[in-house]
Write an enzyme that holds these catalytic residues in place. Sequence first.
Site, PDB file in Angstrom:
ATOM      1  N   TRP A 157      61.114  77.918 -78.973  1.00  9.81           N
ATOM      2  CA  TRP A 157      62.264  77.699 -78.099  1.00  9.81           C
ATOM      3  C   TRP A 157      63.397  76.949 -78.782  1.00  9.81           C
ATOM      4  O   TRP A 157      64.517  76.938 -78.288  1.00  9.81           O
ATOM      5  CB  TRP A 157      61.834  76.902 -76.849  1.00  9.81           C
ATOM      6  CG  TRP A 157      61.006  75.692 -77.136  1.00  9.81           C
ATOM      7  CD1 TRP A 157      59.655  75.586 -77.033  1.00  9.81           C
ATOM      8  CD2 TRP A 157      61.458  74.405 -77.591  1.00  9.81           C
ATOM      9  NE1 TRP A 157      59.240  74.325 -77.400  1.00  9.81           N
ATOM     10  CE2 TRP A 157      60.321  73.579 -77.747  1.00  9.81           C
ATOM     11  CE3 TRP A 157      62.714  73.869 -77.884  1.00  9.81           C
ATOM     12  CZ2 TRP A 157      60.406  72.257 -78.171  1.00  9.81           C
ATOM     13  CZ3 TRP A 157      62.799  72.555 -78.323  1.00  9.81           C
ATOM     14  CH2 TRP A 157      61.658  71.762 -78.455  1.00  9.81           C
ATOM     15  N   LYS A 181      57.590  88.123 -78.831  1.00 11.45           N
ATOM     16  CA  LYS A 181      57.319  87.281 -77.670  1.00 11.45           C
ATOM     17  C   LYS A 181      58.168  86.027 -77.796  1.00 11.45           C
ATOM     18  O   LYS A 181      57.868  85.134 -78.588  1.00 11.45           O
ATOM     19  CB  LYS A 181      55.844  86.882 -77.579  1.00 11.45           C
ATOM     20  CG  LYS A 181      55.522  86.252 -76.196  1.00 11.45           C
ATOM     21  CD  LYS A 181      54.350  85.325 -76.231  1.00 11.45           C
ATOM     22  CE  LYS A 181      54.759  83.908 -76.549  1.00 11.45           C
ATOM     23  NZ  LYS A 181      55.614  83.283 -75.497  1.00 11.45           N
ATOM     24  N   ASP A 183      59.696  82.379 -76.578  1.00 16.69           N
ATOM     25  CA  ASP A 183      59.154  81.298 -75.766  1.00 16.69           C
ATOM     26  C   ASP A 183      59.569  81.513 -74.311  1.00 16.69           C
ATOM     27  O   ASP A 183      60.662  82.016 -74.016  1.00 16.69           O
ATOM     28  CB  ASP A 183      59.678  79.953 -76.261  1.00 16.69           C
ATOM     29  CG  ASP A 183      59.001  78.789 -75.556  1.00 16.69           C
ATOM     30  OD1 ASP A 183      57.956  78.338 -76.044  1.00 16.69           O
ATOM     31  OD2 ASP A 183      59.520  78.347 -74.503  1.00 16.69           O
ATOM     32  N   SER A 233      53.887  74.966 -83.882  1.00 18.57           N
ATOM     33  CA  SER A 233      53.138  73.792 -84.315  1.00 18.57           C
ATOM     34  C   SER A 233      52.056  74.172 -85.321  1.00 18.57           C
ATOM     35  O   SER A 233      51.569  75.310 -85.349  1.00 18.57           O
ATOM     36  CB  SER A 233      52.482  73.112 -83.110  1.00 18.57           C
ATOM     37  OG  SER A 233      51.408  73.904 -82.615  1.00 18.57           O
ATOM     38  N   GLU A 254      55.967  79.380 -90.222  1.00 16.98           N
ATOM     39  CA  GLU A 254      56.600  78.097 -90.485  1.00 16.98           C
ATOM     40  C   GLU A 254      56.133  77.155 -89.398  1.00 16.98           C
ATOM     41  O   GLU A 254      56.313  77.430 -88.204  1.00 16.98           O
ATOM     42  CB  GLU A 254      58.121  78.199 -90.466  1.00 16.98           C
ATOM     43  CG  GLU A 254      58.784  76.866 -90.813  1.00 16.98           C
ATOM     44  CD  GLU A 254      60.231  76.775 -90.402  1.00 16.98           C
ATOM     45  OE1 GLU A 254      60.574  75.815 -89.674  1.00 16.98           O
ATOM     46  OE2 GLU A 254      61.010  77.655 -90.790  1.00 16.98           O
ATOM     47  N   LEU A 255      55.553  76.016 -89.812  1.00 19.32           N
ATOM     48  CA  LEU A 255      54.902  75.127 -88.866  1.00 19.32           C
ATOM     49  C   LEU A 255      55.592  73.761 -88.839  1.00 19.32           C
ATOM     50  O   LEU A 255      56.781  73.671 -89.063  1.00 19.32           O
ATOM     51  CB  LEU A 255      53.414  75.036 -89.230  1.00 19.32           C
ATOM     52  CG  LEU A 255      52.717  76.413 -89.317  1.00 19.32           C
ATOM     53  CD1 LEU A 255      51.298  76.283 -89.844  1.00 19.32           C
ATOM     54  CD2 LEU A 255      52.748  77.121 -87.981  1.00 19.32           C
ATOM     55  N   GLU A 386      54.464  64.176 -86.027  1.00 19.12           N
ATOM     56  CA  GLU A 386      55.785  64.732 -85.768  1.00 19.12           C
ATOM     57  C   GLU A 386      56.193  64.441 -84.325  1.00 19.12           C
ATOM     58  O   GLU A 386      55.457  64.749 -83.390  1.00 19.12           O
ATOM     59  CB  GLU A 386      55.758  66.247 -86.015  1.00 19.12           C
ATOM     60  CG  GLU A 386      57.103  66.930 -85.832  1.00 19.12           C
ATOM     61  CD  GLU A 386      57.013  68.436 -86.054  1.00 19.12           C
ATOM     62  OE1 GLU A 386      58.014  69.015 -86.501  1.00 19.12           O
ATOM     63  OE2 GLU A 386      55.942  69.022 -85.767  1.00 19.12           O
TER      64      GLU A 386
END
Length: 517
Positions: A157, A181, A183, A233, A254-255, A386
């Site tokens: 998001w 898909k 958010d 995440s 990418e996390l 984080e």
Amino acid sequence: MPVPEAAVFERLRESAAVDAAQEHATRTITEVFTGNALGEVPVGTAEDVTAAFERARVAQRRWAAQSPKDRAAVLERYRELVVQNRGHLMDVIQAETGKARWAAQEEIMGLMFAARYFARVTPRLLAPHSVPGAFPVLNRASVRTQPKGVVGVIAPWNYPMLLSIGDSIPALLAGNAVIVKPDSQTPYSSLANVELLHRAGLPRDLLQVIPGPGTVVGTAIVDQCDYLMFTGSSATGSTLAQQCGKRLIGFSAELGGKNPMIVTRGADLDKAAKAAVRACFSNAGQLCISIERLYVEKAVAEAFTEKFVAAVKAAKLGAAYDNSADIGSLISEAQLETVAKHVADATSKGAKVLAGGNARPDIGPLFFEPTVLADVTDAMECGRNETFGPLVSIYPVADVEEAITLANDTEYGLNASVWAASKSEGERIAERLHAGTVCVDEGYAPAWGSTGAPMGGMGISGVGRRHGPDGLLKFTEPQTVVVTRFLNLDAPRGVPQDKWQPFLMAVARAIRFFPGR
């Protein structure tokens, strides 16, 4: 500047890839600045996903048959439409996310850069190329590419256009179909771009957006896609990687990040302090590559902290569809609670608030002041975890060596920033940091915007890379084609194996003398 009219969101809703003939539950999407309803979108089902994949596979075969040059022409037209409709697109981004106008423009620029770069390099990267065969003259070898098929994109998001459509662009140019898909909080950002892509000439079934919960729509996509791209995440990324591993399909992600900035003696403190506000608080800190840890040499720590705190306090929070605000809103009650919890936990354990620290319901329901903490320790929740919000901790350090050691003391490794006395010193420090991207004399934007270079994380911050050649080629399967001429490896008639095999070995040993071998 007012929020876009309800009719705009009603029109965008029609681009969702759900069966219009079936009854669907709906979800109300709200304007983050006010909490007012923007519109309703249908909640997709597993059956919608299956139907979308069936349509996508038919469309993909036709799309893959087109030349890379023809596919690139469609994305070039899309880029022009993004430029022409940038005001509308920024309105949609702000309405769904609550970010400031300049942060919304980052997404538009990112889409422009991605479309232009990948449209330009795709014909070259996908062109067959020759490689040395096993035996010179006898073998002619070439490497070609084939698309994966249907790529699944599960988008977050926080940058809902850039991280859904931006990742779809190279997948499409590689010859794939894409199922997105978005958010559940930000479907309109993806749908607005689907509308433009269709206007640019992209076949309607080639890129489909299905709103809905991850447990239903996301799971169905993972179960059917030929490759998965995910941004989110580290915990969710680990789960998805395991699911993809069971199916033996490719996965890129990418996390999270707990990104450091290093400021050394001799750095331009005025520039560093001003840029650090953007680096820490872009999109209210809801950015995987934003800075959450500041390591400053003690010789300049007091001076830098004074300048940085002053710049943070001067930053204007606001809910506006223009450029009057420096920092926007958080997106949800959950994000607001996380930030408030991290600040309360840190202060209860001895951290000192240098700036901010408070929610601002007087501005909007989800606003929180940009917050700077000192004396943060690993015993505090924000010490190593984080926050993903407008919270940064500042640490004086003895020297550069300590700064590098502390910057690398994390499971994460996504982005870092360095401000030093010279560019060369900054580069030397950058080379020693465990991070996928490092910006010298900036925070994050130049590394992100360098679309010709790979972007991604080390450690638990990611798998694979977006941008650069790898950002396109990961959506393909390389295929080696070798043509054998004159003789194959069977012994010629009349030549016994005890003569033929030593001859082959002699040829194999002699290959090292050939050019390029």
